[in-house]
Motif scaffolding. Structure first.
Motif, PDB file in Angstrom:
ATOM      1  N   GLY A 138       0.923  -1.325  -0.003  1.00  0.00           N
ATOM      2  CA  GLY A 138      -0.017   0.195   0.383  1.00  0.00           C
ATOM      3  C   GLY A 138       0.962   1.602   0.197  1.00  0.00           C
ATOM      4  N   ARG A 139       2.286   1.289  -0.100  1.00  0.00           N
ATOM      5  CA  ARG A 139       3.277   2.393  -0.600  1.00  0.00           C
ATOM      6  C   ARG A 139       2.469   2.701  -1.129  1.00  0.00           C
ATOM      7  N   GLN A 140       3.186   4.379  -1.521  1.00  0.00           N
ATOM      8  CA  GLN A 140       3.937   4.666  -2.941  1.00  0.00           C
ATOM      9  C   GLN A 140       5.028   5.218  -3.442  1.00  0.00           C
ATOM     10  N   PRO A 141       4.878   5.343  -4.843  1.00  0.00           N
ATOM     11  CA  PRO A 141       6.736   5.266  -4.947  1.00  0.00           C
ATOM     12  C   PRO A 141       7.292   6.785  -4.503  1.00  0.00           C
ATOM     13  N   CYS A 142       8.432   6.340  -5.042  1.00  0.00           N
ATOM     14  CA  CYS A 142       9.708   7.130  -4.575  1.00  0.00           C
ATOM     15  C   CYS A 142       9.202   8.486  -5.754  1.00  0.00           C
ATOM     16  N   ARG A 143       8.666   9.916  -4.309  1.00  0.00           N
ATOM     17  CA  ARG A 143       8.447  10.940  -5.392  1.00  0.00           C
ATOM     18  C   ARG A 143       9.451  11.843  -5.462  1.00  0.00           C
ATOM     19  N   GLU A 144      10.642  11.547  -4.147  1.00  0.00           N
ATOM     20  CA  GLU A 144      11.977  12.238  -4.144  1.00  0.00           C
ATOM     21  C   GLU A 144      13.454  11.573  -4.382  1.00  0.00           C
ATOM     22  N   PRO A 145      13.324  11.110  -5.303  1.00  0.00           N
ATOM     23  CA  PRO A 145      14.778  10.723  -5.626  1.00  0.00           C
ATOM     24  C   PRO A 145      16.094  11.801  -5.568  1.00  0.00           C
ATOM     25  N   ALA A 146      17.107  11.024  -5.172  1.00  0.00           N
ATOM     26  CA  ALA A 146      18.769  11.288  -4.827  1.00  0.00           C
ATOM     27  C   ALA A 146      19.083  12.197  -6.351  1.00  0.00           C
ATOM     28  N   ALA A 147      19.326  12.823  -6.381  1.00  0.00           N
ATOM     29  CA  ALA A 147      19.712  13.247  -7.859  1.00  0.00           C
ATOM     30  C   ALA A 147      21.474  12.615  -8.426  1.00  0.00           C
ATOM     31  N   PRO A 148      21.012  11.596 -10.032  1.00  0.00           N
ATOM     32  CA  PRO A 148      22.121  11.823  -9.800  1.00  0.00           C
ATOM     33  C   PRO A 148      23.687  12.362  -9.831  1.00  0.00           C
ATOM     34  N   TRP A 149      25.115  11.221  -9.534  1.00  0.00           N
ATOM     35  CA  TRP A 149      26.177  12.722 -10.340  1.00  0.00           C
ATOM     36  C   TRP A 149      25.994  12.675 -11.849  1.00  0.00           C
ATOM     37  N   ILE A 150      26.670  13.552 -11.978  1.00  0.00           N
ATOM     38  CA  ILE A 150      26.920  13.882 -13.523  1.00  0.00           C
ATOM     39  C   ILE A 150      28.238  13.808 -13.367  1.00  0.00           C
ATOM     40  N   PRO A 151      28.658  12.832 -14.492  1.00  0.00           N
ATOM     41  CA  PRO A 151      30.526  11.718 -14.759  1.00  0.00           C
ATOM     42  C   PRO A 151      31.469  13.011 -14.385  1.00  0.00           C
ATOM     43  N   ASP A 152      32.372  13.157 -13.967  1.00  0.00           N
ATOM     44  CA  ASP A 152      33.766  13.882 -13.951  1.00  0.00           C
ATOM     45  C   ASP A 152      34.156  14.335 -15.275  1.00  0.00           C
ATOM     46  N   LYS A 153      34.081  13.449 -16.331  1.00  0.00           N
ATOM     47  CA  LYS A 153      34.128  13.586 -17.448  1.00  0.00           C
ATOM     48  C   LYS A 153      33.375  14.816 -17.589  1.00  0.00           C
ATOM     49  N   ALA A 154      32.284  14.570 -17.740  1.00  0.00           N
ATOM     50  CA  ALA A 154      31.218  15.669 -18.525  1.00  0.00           C
ATOM     51  C   ALA A 154      31.430  16.701 -18.612  1.00  0.00           C
ATOM     52  N   THR A 155      32.241  17.418 -17.608  1.00  0.00           N
ATOM     53  CA  THR A 155      32.780  19.054 -17.525  1.00  0.00           C
ATOM     54  C   THR A 155      34.428  18.766 -17.785  1.00  0.00           C
ATOM     55  N   ASP A 156      35.175  19.893 -17.671  1.00  0.00           N
ATOM     56  CA  ASP A 156      36.156  20.293 -17.518  1.00  0.00           C
ATOM     57  C   ASP A 156      36.408  22.310 -16.340  1.00  0.00           C
ATOM     58  N   ILE A 157      34.919  22.242 -16.420  1.00  0.00           N
ATOM     59  CA  ILE A 157      35.348  23.537 -15.366  1.00  0.00           C
ATOM     60  C   ILE A 157      33.950  23.364 -14.436  1.00  0.00           C
ATOM     61  N   CYS A 158      33.787  24.395 -13.635  1.00  0.00           N
ATOM     62  CA  CYS A 158      33.005  23.983 -11.708  1.00  0.00           C
ATOM     63  C   CYS A 158      31.497  24.316 -13.056  1.00  0.00           C
ATOM     64  N   MET A 159      30.606  23.390 -13.037  1.00  0.00           N
ATOM     65  CA  MET A 159      28.798  23.664 -13.087  1.00  0.00           C
ATOM     66  C   MET A 159      28.587  24.536 -12.572  1.00  0.00           C
ATOM     67  N   ARG A 160      28.767  25.232 -11.658  1.00  0.00           N
ATOM     68  CA  ARG A 160      28.480  26.286 -11.380  1.00  0.00           C
ATOM     69  C   ARG A 160      28.795  27.925 -11.361  1.00  0.00           C
ATOM     70  N   CYS A 161      30.050  27.862 -10.626  1.00  0.00           N
ATOM     71  CA  CYS A 161      30.825  29.615 -11.043  1.00  0.00           C
ATOM     72  C   CYS A 161      30.826  29.709 -12.865  1.00  0.00           C
ATOM     73  N   THR A 162      30.887  28.281 -13.228  1.00  0.00           N
ATOM     74  CA  THR A 162      31.955  27.404 -15.244  1.00  0.00           C
ATOM     75  C   THR A 162      32.666  28.729 -15.624  1.00  0.00           C
ATOM     76  N   HIS A 163      33.510  29.084 -14.566  1.00  0.00           N
ATOM     77  CA  HIS A 163      35.377  29.958 -14.417  1.00  0.00           C
ATOM     78  C   HIS A 163      36.291  28.866 -14.035  1.00  0.00           C
ATOM     79  N   THR A 164      36.394  28.089 -13.116  1.00  0.00           N
ATOM     80  CA  THR A 164      36.929  27.269 -12.549  1.00  0.00           C
ATOM     81  C   THR A 164      37.340  26.073 -13.428  1.00  0.00           C
ATOM     82  N   LYS A 165      38.496  25.616 -13.777  1.00  0.00           N
ATOM     83  CA  LYS A 165      39.227  24.938 -14.143  1.00  0.00           C
ATOM     84  C   LYS A 165      39.711  24.284 -13.564  1.00  0.00           C
ATOM     85  N   PHE A 166      39.554  22.583 -14.304  1.00  0.00           N
ATOM     86  CA  PHE A 166      39.835  21.329 -12.640  1.00  0.00           C
ATOM     87  C   PHE A 166      40.885  21.315 -13.366  1.00  0.00           C
TER      88      PHE A 166
END
Length: 273
Positions: A138-166
């Motif tokens: 009688g339970r309900q499906p999960c309505r607040e799933p955790a966010a998946p982690w974006i893979p490291d190789k998806a970006t070379d710079i910070c996805m928030r400030c967009t100027h810090t390079k890893f």
């Protein structure tokens, strides 16, 4: 089929074999009424790169682990209650095909199958087990799933400030709320999210402000519920209207609500345009 297999000797032997493959590092898996329905190797999108993982589907849990010796030894056992699972089919990428996301309240991640038929079979069996469990409890499906982690190789710079390079010296970090790859300056805050962990977790600056605003709203709502409301005039009842205002912090720097990293063809960098 599950009811027929539940108390059979062959089912007990199969579960014992899985326990034996994990050795002392794994948890016991045998329970009354538990049935092993199938197993297979899927490719899991990990933080550094995609890696093969062994998956075992039971009628109430999904178990996976790292492969040490193919079909003989496994470790890093993870057990996911199926009641907490929701699924989402994903489009192919250049690196991986036949992908879908396994979403839970504590962790969400992407896997891919060797063929389209294999993906359909996995999703079909998972959905059938989930449906059966939810109707039973009688339970309900999960309505607040955790966010998946974006893979490291998806970006070379910070996805928030967009100027810090890893680089080798400038490490990548992940926000536990949104899953974005961020730099240290953009993720210095910690926030307690009991659904994910009993300890405060690293979050990016934007998510930290949003979480603070939500916490403030919840505290204000609790205060209004417990605080007695005096009547202005004898014989009149106080208004039941809700006149709360949301914090302006919650409106600032929001991503578009209808844009999702894994489900759209829009790259994260175009969020800034």
């Amino acid at each position: 089929m599950m009811d027929h297999l539940a108390n059979t000797e062959i089912n007990s032997q199969r579960i014992a074999a899985v326990e034996n493959c994990f050795g002392a590092s794994g948890q016991p898996l045998a329970l009354p009424g538990r049935v092993l329905l199938g197993e297979g190797i899927l490719t899991k999108e990990c933080r550094k790169k995609p890696k093969p993982r062994i998956f075992f589907l039971f009628n109430d849990i999904l178990v996976y682990g790292s492969i040490i010796i193919n079909k003989r030894k496994y470790n890093s056992q993870h057990i996911i209650p199926l009641e907490d699972v929701t699924l989402e089919t994903l489009p192919d990428t250049l690196q991986m095909k036949n992908r879908w996301m396994i979403k839970t309240s504590k962790k969400s991640f992407v896997v891919s199958a060797a063929s389209l038929t294999e993906r359909k079979e996995w999703i079909s069996h998972l959905e059938e087990c989930i449906k059966h469990l939810l109707s039973k409890t009688g339970r309900q499906p999960c309505r607040e799933p955790a966010a998946p982690w974006i893979p490291d190789k998806a970006t070379d710079i910070c996805m928030r400030c967009t100027h810090t390079k890893f680089s080798t010296l400038t490490r990548r970090h992940h926000c536990r709320k949104c899953g974005f790859v961020v730099c240290a300056d953009c993720s210095r805050q910690r926030f307690l999210m009991p659904r994910l962990s009993p300890k405060p977790l690293r979050v990016c600056n934007l998510c930290y402000r949003q979480l603070l605003a939500e916490k403030k709203e919840e505290a204000e709502a609790d205060r209004r519920q417990t605080e007695p409301i005096p009547s202005a005039m004898q014989g009149y009842e106080p208004s039941s209207g809700d006149d709360s205002d949301k914090s302006d912090d919650e409106k600032a720097e929001q991503w578009p609500a209808d844009t999702e990293f894994y489900t759209s063809q829009v790259s994260w960098s175009s969020f800034h345009s």
